[in-house]
Design an enzyme around this catalytic site. Structure first.
Site, PDB file in Angstrom:
ATOM      1  N   HIS A 275      -3.692  -5.103   0.553  1.00  0.00           N
ATOM      2  CA  HIS A 275      -3.157  -5.443   1.876  1.00  0.00           C
ATOM      3  C   HIS A 275      -3.154  -6.962   2.097  1.00  0.00           C
ATOM      4  O   HIS A 275      -4.062  -7.487   2.745  1.00  0.00           O
ATOM      5  CB  HIS A 275      -3.983  -4.773   2.970  1.00  0.00           C
ATOM      6  CG  HIS A 275      -3.709  -3.310   3.125  1.00  0.00           C
ATOM      7  ND1 HIS A 275      -2.723  -2.828   3.970  1.00  0.00           N
ATOM      8  CD2 HIS A 275      -4.242  -2.229   2.522  1.00  0.00           C
ATOM      9  CE1 HIS A 275      -2.693  -1.507   3.894  1.00  0.00           C
ATOM     10  NE2 HIS A 275      -3.603  -1.118   3.024  1.00  0.00           N
TER      11      HIS A 275
ATOM     12  N   GLU B 100      -1.502  -8.591   4.138  1.00  0.00           N
ATOM     13  CA  GLU B 100      -1.371  -8.915   5.582  1.00  0.00           C
ATOM     14  C   GLU B 100      -2.731  -9.013   6.266  1.00  0.00           C
ATOM     15  O   GLU B 100      -2.815  -9.514   7.382  1.00  0.00           O
ATOM     16  CB  GLU B 100      -0.457  -7.892   6.273  1.00  0.00           C
ATOM     17  CG  GLU B 100      -1.112  -6.591   6.725  1.00  0.00           C
ATOM     18  CD  GLU B 100      -1.427  -5.630   5.562  1.00  0.00           C
ATOM     19  OE1 GLU B 100      -1.123  -5.956   4.399  1.00  0.00           O
ATOM     20  OE2 GLU B 100      -1.982  -4.545   5.847  1.00  0.00           O
TER      21      GLU B 100
ATOM     22  N   CYS C 142       0.828  -1.207   0.000  1.00  0.00           N
ATOM     23  CA  CYS C 142       0.000   0.000   0.000  1.00  0.00           C
ATOM     24  C   CYS C 142       0.863   1.259   0.000  1.00  0.00           C
ATOM     25  O   CYS C 142       1.493   1.572  -1.000  1.00  0.00           O
ATOM     26  CB  CYS C 142      -1.005  -0.024   1.150  1.00  0.00           C
ATOM     27  SG  CYS C 142      -2.305   1.209   0.956  1.00  0.00           S
TER      28      CYS C 142
END
Ligand code: MN
Length: 244
Positions: free
Chosen positions: A215, A217, A110
């Protein structure tokens, strides 16, 4: 030996706390890396200490967060710019440039993708909706849980990212109001959405330089997102082996 992966983190200057979402640490840890959180440092010591920090690392993960100040690509702040964090910008741009120069694997997520692009001479839309209003943008700020693959990203065939993922269409989450505008000269566009927004960049002829706009994660239950973390950690292991 597990490779040491430095992860940049946020500094909330109002609350006076350093912070990082746990998915970054968990993704690296689950794939066999040793996460090592790097706090933003501000002032002269930043530049004096950068090479020492990089020498300790086998990989650098640039985490998400606020907008990079447009000063770094020669623009004044747009009326619709988001929160800007000078504590992070100075430190992370220097870290990123030094890591790329040192041949250390870099994974940008990001803000990390945007910062990587700016560090190498590219720029970003300070606000997608405001600056691309005449274009038919799809939704990049999902009204859905963060783990949900909300829009598809087209992955360029023949790219390193494509080799890692083994797919040309990847559903990803999306919550960003900025995006890469002009890619840095060295970086190749390897992921885009249906509206043409750039969602992934990579650098050839380097152990591992990849940035993604989404994202991963937040999507660690998705095997494709784990593949990304795994490829990054594996390249850090290789880079570390060749160092010793
Ligand atoms: Mn998006």
């Amino acid at each position: 030996m597990r490779p040491i992966i430095g992860i940049t983190c946020d500094y909330d200057w109002e609350k006076g706390i350093f912070q990082l979402k746990p998915g970054y640490v968990e993704g690296i840890h689950r794939c066999g890396g040793l996460p090592f959180i790097i706090p933003p440092l501000y002032g002269d010591t930043v530049y004096k200490g950068i090479n020492q920090i990089i020498k300790q690392l086998d990989g650098l993960l640039l985490s998400g967060g606020q907008d990079v100040h447009p000063h770094y690509f020669g623009e004044a702040p747009h009326a619709s710019i988001g929160r800007v964090n000078p504590y992070r910008d100075e430190m992370e741009l220097a870290l990123c440039r030094y890591a790329v120069k040192s041949g250390i694997p870099v994974f940008g997520i990001c803000r990390g993708l945007q910062l990587l692009n700016i560090a190498l001479g590219g720029d970003v839309y300070q606000d997608l909706k405001a600056q691309l209003e005449d274009k038919h943008l799809i939704c990049h700020d999902q009204p859905a849980p963060k783990w949900f693959g909300f829009h598809d990203v087209h992955i360029k065939e023949g790219s390193r990212l494509h080799k890692i993922l083994g797919t040309s269409t990847l559903p990803t989450n999306s919550f960003h109001h900025q995006a890469v505008r002009e890619p840095a000269p060295q970086l190749e566009v390897v992921g885009t959405t249906a509206d043409g927004v750039i969602e992934a960049l990579e650098l050839n002829h380097h152990p591992f330089i990849i940035g993604v706009q989404w994202h991963p994660e937040c999507m660690l239950d998705d095997p494709f997102m784990l593949k990304l973390f795994q490829a990054f950690v594996d390249s850090a292991i290789e880079a570390s082996d060749s160092k010793h």
